[in-house]
Design an enzyme around this catalytic site. Structure first.
Site, PDB file in Angstrom:
ATOM      1  CB  THR A 144      -0.875  -0.142   1.129  1.00 19.41           C
ATOM      2  OG1 THR A 144      -0.199   0.267   2.473  1.00 19.41           O
ATOM      3  CG2 THR A 144      -1.629  -1.263   1.436  1.00 19.41           C
ATOM      4  CB  CYS A 145       0.123   4.679  -0.172  1.00 16.80           C
ATOM      5  SG  CYS A 145      -1.042   5.080   1.147  1.00 16.80           S
TER       6      CYS A 145
END
Length: 606
Positions: A144-145
């Protein structure tokens, strides 16, 4: 004899590497020395012109061990057998470990995380590559980020960590030493608890945010049907989803929680003059989940007009239909720079793997409006980043990325910690349940085989009984006899089955349960299925045998034609190259362990 052969084979494999990197002039004398040292007798017959006619090389022959004393031979054999036995037991009696190797926003800058980021479309390929490693049985990727985490089931903790770290280094281009400085490692219960905390939103930059739960669900959705996404990892992630839901429903952790997108909006408004909030011109690039949330929070803060740049208009039209309180204008990606020139704040949230904005794209844009101080803000919540760090060098621009959101979420820290403590109680309960479930998997194969063994005996004896009773026996009587046989078998199996249970419902430990399992396997000669490890090691054994044949042929050619140009490059006349024989010391040890295990099987040792 066996010791001498094993030693000679190991010594020869080491020598082959030396030979393949030794100049031709020194190779011939080296081979002669090796023949003397390893007890390798050679008879060479040459034709005119120096071509080899025949070579007889007897490795580990009887002559080589005549000088050994009887006591020395027995002692060495005993030591070798102990090594083989202990190595085989290590893999057959110990339970595989769940490991997580990762980097998160808490420990690693975005510059590093973006190099490791793996798009969702590539998760199946990553799982397949990870499971092709020698000591990895199952795998999953959570990228994910804010984090990049690899979850695996490993046959060996140490080797599993090394193999996964090497794989991460190879795919990202980051040196292993740098990864080791920034990564975190968690094993078994700690790894389980970590994923549960991640799913519950406790490990997020924004405590309790809901987007991470959706991302954990996505891991399960994408993993379905992928071979390496096995029972343990699948069960772990599915249980994590349950934990995430339970924490949010039974605690107030999600009350007032914000997401990365809402934190990005808050950060932008913090940096703008308060008087300009309603008049600032907003541009959102990307209309995916993150982009949609950015638009939603902008509107909730009083923004009445948002320009959205996206590849296609369909998603923007759907957002416009849902949020009718504001003017949402769609523009194609080809007009991105033109509308960036008219914006005061640019939010980027695309899946692009290369930057959309670099210094050369921004330096010629006109300044932002005077109401915001003439400074254009770029708020980049993408990983990999959509805005290059070089843009921050310009006096007319300021760049913020996901790491800068910490400023927004630093408030109300005490309240966040109190909510986290409530959630930890639930996570502790769920971790125990998962560990008990995983322990119970250890005995499942034995339970199935014991039932099958008993059923085969029951059916055979039932048929004998019915044949003696004759063909005219009523159906009701047949059923009564059948029910009787089933009842007897079930009652006899009840005791052993109870002692194979390890689900946390009683005080029996996993060690006791496994001892019972091994005892039943011995008593009833229950065959065990070939493990993933054995399949991989057999492939390695074949590779090592190929390497061994290469070395013998190579030695023959060294003696026959020491000045050959092919030999200078470590090649055979057939074209095979030493570097193609992908076999290292770890592979040899792995095969040795397997051979030790096979030896035990042949001798009937459990």
């Amino acid at each position: 004899m066996a010791v001498s052969t094993s030693f000679a084979a190991t010594f020869a494999l080491e020598s082959a590497v030396q030979l393949s990197t030794t100049p031709a002039a020194a190779r011939r004398s080296m081979v002669c020395g090796l023949s003397r040292r390893s007890g390798c007798g050679g008879v060479v017959t040459r034709r005119r012109g120096g071509r080899l006619a025949s070579v007889l090389c007897q490795v580990g022959s009887g002559e080589a061990v005549k000088g050994m004393s009887e006591n020395g031979r027995v002692s060495s054999l005993s030591a070798l057998e102990q090594l083989k036995t202990s190595a085989a037991d290590r893999y057959t009696k110990e339970k595989s470990s769940i490991l997580v190797i990762g980097l998160s926003i808490h420990t690693t800058p975005v510059e590093m995380r973006e190099k490791l980021a793996i798009p969702e479309a590539d998760w199946p390929r990553a799982i397949e590559e990870l499971c092709n490693l020698n000591h990895i049985e199952e795998a999953a990727v959570l990228s994910t980020c804010n984090r990049m985490e690899i979850y695996v089931v490993a046959l060996s903790q140490h080797r599993g960590v090394k193999e996964v770290t090497d794989w991460m280094s190879k795919t990202s281009g980051i040196p292993v030493m740098e990864l080791c400085e920034l990564r975190f490692l968690l094993y078994n219960k700690d790894a389980t608890q970590h994923l549960f905390e991640v799913s519950a939103g406790l490990d997020s930059l924004v405590l309790g945010e809901g987007q991470i739960l959706a991302q954990v669900k996505q891991v399960v959705r994408i993993g379905q049907g992928v071979v390496g996404f096995g029972r343990n990892i699948s069960g772990l992630f599915q249980h994590a989803i349950t934990v995430g839901k339970r924490v949010r429903s039974e605690t107030s952790i999600a009350a007032g929680a914000v997401s990365v997108s809402s934190a990005a909006v808050e950060l932008a408004l913090m940096k703008l003059p308060e008087s300009s909030h309603s008049a600032a011109r907003m541009l959102v690039i990307g209309a995916g989940k993150m982009g949609k949330l950015v638009i939603k929070h902008l509107i909730s803060k009083g923004c009445t007009k948002v320009v959205v740049v996206n590849r296609s208009e369909e998603k923007v039209a759907a957002i416009r239909e849902e949020m009718k309180d504001a003017e949402i204008i769609y523009k194609p990606l080809t007009e991105m720079f033109a509308y960036a020139a008219e914006a005061d704040v640019v939010f980027t949230s695309t899946a692009s793997e290369s930057p959309l904005f670099l210094k050369e794209h921004v330096e010629n844009l006109p300044p932002a409006s005077p109401e915001v101080g003439g400074l254009r803000l770029f708020v980049d919540i993408s990983v990999p980043r959509n805005v290059g760090s070089c843009v921050d060098e310009l006096e007319t621009s300021k760049v913020y990325n996901v790491d800068d959101l910490k400023e927004v979420v630093a408030a109300n820290k005490e309240e966040r910690l109190r909510k986290a403590m409530e959630a930890q109680v639930i996570i502790g309960e769920e971790t125990k349940q998962f560990e008990a479930w995983r322990d119970s998997l250890e005995t499942v194969p034995t339970i199935k085989k014991l039932r099958a063994y008993a059923e085969r005996i029951r059916v055979a004896e039932l048929e004998k009984c019915l044949s003696k009773l004759g063909d005219d026996i009523p159906k009701k009587s047949k059923k009564a006899v059948d029910d009787l046989s089933r009842g007897i078998v079930n009652k006899l199996l009840h005791g052993p089955m109870q002692h194979l249970r390890c689900d946390g419902s009683d005080s029996r430990t996993l060690t006791e349960t496994l001892e019972n399992m091994h005892a039943l396997n011995r008593m009833f000669s229950l065959e065990t299925e070939i493990s993933v490890l054995e399949q991989k090691i057999r492939a390695k054994v074949e590779q090592i045998q190929k390497f061994w044949r290469f070395w013998l042929t190579f030695t023959i050619q060294v003696i026959a034609a020491p000045n050959s140009a092919e030999l200078e490059q470590g090649k055979l006349s057939s074209g095979e190259n030493a570097s193609d024989m992908k076999c290292d010391a770890g592979d040899i040890l792995l095969a040795w362990r397997f051979l030790g295990k096979e030896t035990k099987k042949e001798k009937g040792v459990s």
